[in-house]
Design an enzyme around this catalytic site. Structure first.
Site: not given
Length: 264
Positions: A43, A73, A75, A183
């Site tokens: 992140g 994920c 990100t 997340c």
């Protein structure tokens, strides 16, 4: 029938929350998982670096002859999913759209919160997806950079974890009716998050929602595994300490697994 494995990638152990749900819903599917815990969290990193790391994970999974890649994920999904999806000739699925869709279905007051890493929040990807599908829904996004290190160090039940979650989420308390765990590490903190937000707030696990889309794609591309196979072999890889990964994974998956170390 296609007995090749489904590939999962994540910055660490968070993607195991997606794997857990897949094993429950599609127990006949084989899994290859790579968690980049040595370089977690993703992140706070620059976008260029996240994209570079993500491609390394993708290329590793391709060496494992996977039939589909799941970005477990948020990100990586925000930064690299579209590029990877456009490049590969196998299905590539991210966790954002399933989570956004579930939030829209859940909210009764049109007040949705999203928590994620700094990069996921900065990308504004959840707000864009939610308001594209439901323009009237208000979205409040909040970066929670301290959550991933708690999970990666297996401190989910510690007193410091409770304080960090309480302090981090206070700006959202009383202002939303639905909260997207943006997340895949965050479901490992779910009991604390729910306690802080209160019982009336519905928590959306973007990773778990993703499994429904995996099933749809398996059917669409006709690449389902062998439904009659009772025992399938999964493989788990980490770029960090296999013992720590194994400890967290065994708790979450409720089974002992073997974890292999890999250098990318």
């Amino acid at each position: 029938m296609d007995t090749r494995p489904i590939g999962f990638l994540d910055s660490g152990v968070g993607g195991l929350t997606v794997v857990c749900e897949l094993i429950r819903q599609l127990p006949h599917e084989k899994i290859v998982y790579i968690g980049d815990s040595a370089r977690a969290p993703y992140g706070p990193r620059p976008k260029k670096q996240i994209k570079e790391y993500t491609w390394e994970l993708v290329n590793f999974l391709l060496t494992q002859n996977v039939k589909m890649i799941v970005f477990a994920c948020n990100t990586a999904t925000a930064v690299a999913w579209e590029e990877v999806k456009a490049t590969l000739d196998i299905p590539v699925l991210g966790v954002v759209l399933p989570g956004a869709s579930a939030a829209i279905k859940s909210t009764t007051k049109g007040q949705v919160g999203v928590i994620g890493t700094p990069m996921t929040v900065a990308s504004d990807i959840y707000r864009k997806k939610i308001q594209l599908l439901a323009p009237s829904v208000q979205v409040r996004s909040l970066a929670c950079p301290k959550f991933v290190p708690i999970v990666e160090s297996n401190e989910m039940c510690s007193s410091i974890a409770k304080k960090i979650v309480y302090d981090s989420l206070s700006p959202l308390v009383g202002k939303i009716d639905t909260l997207v765990l943006g997340c895949t590490h965050y479901p490992l903190l779910r009991p604390i998050i729910q306690n802080v937000m209160g019982p009336s707030v519905k928590l959306i696990d973007s990773g778990a929602e993703c499994v429904r889309d995996i099933s749809v794609l398996l059917n669409y591309f006709d690449i389902n595994g062998n439904y009659h196979q009772k025992a399938v072999e999964h493989r788990f890889f980490t770029t960090a300490n296999p013992e720590i990964f194994q400890e967290i994974a065994s708790i979450w998956l409720k089974q002992k697994i073997n974890v292999e170390h890999v250098t990318l």
